[in-house]
Motif scaffolding. Structure first.
Motif, mmCIF file in Angstrom:
data_model
loop_
_atom_site.group_PDB
_atom_site.id
_atom_site.type_symbol
_atom_site.label_atom_id
_atom_site.label_comp_id
_atom_site.label_asym_id
_atom_site.label_seq_id
_atom_site.Cartn_x
_atom_site.Cartn_y
_atom_site.Cartn_z
ATOM 1 N N THR A 78 0.823 -1.209 0.000
ATOM 2 C CA THR A 78 0.000 0.000 0.000
ATOM 3 C C THR A 78 0.861 1.264 0.000
ATOM 4 N N ALA A 79 0.381 2.264 -0.733
ATOM 5 C CA ALA A 79 1.009 3.589 -0.747
ATOM 6 C C ALA A 79 -0.079 4.626 -0.497
ATOM 7 N N LEU A 80 0.106 5.444 0.526
ATOM 8 C CA LEU A 80 -0.880 6.470 0.864
ATOM 9 C C LEU A 80 -0.430 7.811 0.297
ATOM 10 N N ILE A 81 -1.358 8.494 -0.383
ATOM 11 C CA ILE A 81 -1.102 9.841 -0.878
ATOM 12 C C ILE A 81 -1.731 10.827 0.101
ATOM 13 N N CYS A 82 -0.909 11.698 0.666
ATOM 14 C CA CYS A 82 -1.379 12.686 1.640
ATOM 15 C C CYS A 82 -0.898 14.062 1.183
ATOM 16 N N ARG A 83 -1.764 14.795 0.493
ATOM 17 C CA ARG A 83 -1.365 16.058 -0.112
ATOM 18 C C ARG A 83 -0.932 17.082 0.934
ATOM 19 N N GLU A 84 -1.498 16.991 2.139
ATOM 20 C CA GLU A 84 -1.180 17.986 3.168
ATOM 21 C C GLU A 84 0.269 17.911 3.639
ATOM 22 N N LEU A 85 0.972 16.834 3.287
ATOM 23 C CA LEU A 85 2.352 16.686 3.744
ATOM 24 C C LEU A 85 3.242 17.831 3.289
ATOM 25 N N GLU A 86 3.007 18.341 2.083
ATOM 26 C CA GLU A 86 3.873 19.398 1.574
ATOM 27 C C GLU A 86 3.740 20.668 2.412
ATOM 28 N N ASP A 87 2.498 21.044 2.733
ATOM 29 C CA ASP A 87 2.292 22.225 3.575
ATOM 30 C C ASP A 87 2.839 21.995 4.980
ATOM 31 N N GLU A 88 2.663 20.766 5.492
ATOM 32 C CA GLU A 88 3.166 20.484 6.842
ATOM 33 C C GLU A 88 4.688 20.519 6.874
ATOM 34 N N TYR A 89 5.314 19.974 5.833
ATOM 35 C CA TYR A 89 6.774 19.980 5.768
ATOM 36 C C TYR A 89 7.299 21.422 5.760
ATOM 37 N N ASN A 90 6.674 22.284 4.958
ATOM 38 C CA ASN A 90 7.092 23.686 4.911
ATOM 39 C C ASN A 90 6.845 24.369 6.250
ATOM 40 N N ALA A 91 5.735 24.035 6.906
ATOM 41 C CA ALA A 91 5.443 24.626 8.209
ATOM 42 C C ALA A 91 6.461 24.180 9.253
ATOM 43 N N LEU A 92 6.888 22.924 9.192
ATOM 44 C CA LEU A 92 7.895 22.435 10.136
ATOM 45 C C LEU A 92 9.224 23.161 9.955
ATOM 46 N N ILE A 93 9.589 23.416 8.696
ATOM 47 C CA ILE A 93 10.820 24.164 8.438
ATOM 48 C C ILE A 93 10.685 25.592 8.965
ATOM 49 N N GLY A 94 9.524 26.204 8.709
ATOM 50 C CA GLY A 94 9.309 27.571 9.157
ATOM 51 C C GLY A 94 9.265 27.726 10.664
ATOM 52 N N SER A 95 8.882 26.667 11.369
ATOM 53 C CA SER A 95 8.765 26.752 12.830
ATOM 54 C C SER A 95 9.950 26.098 13.541
ATOM 55 N N ARG A 96 11.024 25.848 12.819
ATOM 56 C CA ARG A 96 12.170 25.141 13.410
ATOM 57 C C ARG A 96 12.762 25.919 14.582
#
Length: 348
Positions: A186-204
């Motif tokens: 199984t492979a799950l597609i989660c579009r929100e990951l891109e926004d979350e990844y950018n948010a994690l970088i921004g809140s480092r």
């Protein structure tokens, strides 16, 4: 909608509503949109307003097909909607006048997932552009079908279990059911990951500062607990854990504990709003989707780990790997792993 009800901004034409009435109104609207087909009719009339094209998606699938993989499209949508949306999303990005149907060995519409993975429904071949169908019992390469079951797919292709990678964007309807009932990869597609990844970088920087404050409080908390234990043991004429605490007077112990409490309370006053603000760059109300608190995994993330062999934000990410790539999971850290090296050193 609950916020709007609380704020008194529900349109007047809906009438006075309580929470139960709001639930019924939302349910009625969803019925009109989905069951009566209003939503899909509007999307099909203006697909450019609803579809964010991904030019790399058809090319990623083309790499897989040319590498000898069999590609299937299994969707709950009906034929007319599927054809319209796939034509709009795929055809303009494919080379040599290819159409979206040329990518897929088998196309199954109206699949009725998750029942598709659990039970056997009749299968029909779609034989006209208007969607007219006739009964059939086995899928053939290049065919377009409606209904059926995952068992029919396995029998038609003569492949089973982990020979199949099922890619879906719903943790229950797609990923968990195909994994539990059929043992498909199984492979799950989660579009929100891109926004979350950018948010994690921004809140480092924010998270680093928060972790530093929490670490300071832990150090002070450990010292406070040592002094507290010293008082407890002293009442039974037993030494404290440290020589310094053992030699302290009762009043010094009490005074030191009070001072430590004041410092920890001041740290809490800094930590609490920072914890509350953590994740606001992604979602001001819910925070991150993959995290619960600062370090723990969210319920969704634990479901993904349990049911998805791999997850990513979009299928086109596979374009950056070869179609022959073998993905391996990362090393999983256990709670005691950080101490294993120290323990092995101390045993010498």
């Amino acid at each position: 909608m609950v916020d709007r009800l609380d704020d008194g901004t529900i349109p007047a034409d809906l009438g006075p509503l309580d929470y139960k009435g709001l639930y019924k109104a939302v349910g009625k609207a969803l019925f009109w949109a989905h069951v009566e087909g209003r939503l899909k009719s509007e999307i099909m009339s203006k697909p450019e307003q609803f579809v964010e094209p991904d030019p790399e998606l058809p090319l990623a699938l083309l790499d897989q097909k040319e590498a000898g993989k069999k590609l299937l499209l299994i969707t709950n949508s009906d034929y007319l909607y599927t054809d319209k949306m796939m034509h709009h999303s795929f055809n303009r990005f494919l080379p040599n006048d290819m159409g979206w149907r040329d990518l897929f060995d088998i196309v199954i519409v109206s699949a009725r997932k998750p029942e598709f993975f659990q039970t056997s429904h009749p299968m029909y071949e779609v034989v006209t552009g208007e969607g007219l169908m006739k009964p059939c019992f086995k899928a053939q390469t290049g065919g377009l079908y409606s209904g059926g079951s995952a068992q029919m797919v396995e029998n038609s292709l003569n492949i089973h279990g982990d020979e199949i990678l099922f890619v879906g964007d719903h943790i229950y309807t797609d990923v968990s059911q195909s994994k539990v009932h059929l043992r498909w990869r199984t492979a799950l597609i989660c579009r929100e990951l891109e926004d979350e990844y950018n948010a994690l970088i921004g809140s480092r920087i924010h998270r680093e500062s928060l972790v530093e404050l929490i670490n300071q409080k832990e150090v002070l908390g450990d010292l406070f607990n040592q002094l507290r234990l010293a008082l407890q043991r002293r009442s039974n004429d037993r030494p404290a854990q440290t020589l310094a605490a053992t030699n302290m007077k009762d009043e010094d112990l009490t005074e030191s504990m009070q001072k430590l409490l004041i410092v920890m309370q001041r740290l809490d006053e800094k930590i609490a709003p920072m914890l509350e603000a953590d994740g606001e760059l992604f979602n001001s109300r819910w925070g991150f989707i993959s995290r619960a608190g600062l370090w723990d995994k969210s319920h969704l993330m634990r479901q993904i780990e349990k049911y998805a062999d791999i997850y990513t934000s979009r299928v086109s990410n596979f374009l950056y790997y070869t179609p022959f790539m073998y993905f391996r999971s990362q090393e999983q850290n256990l709670a005691h792993d950080s101490y294993s090296h120290l323990c092995s050193q101390s045993s010498y």
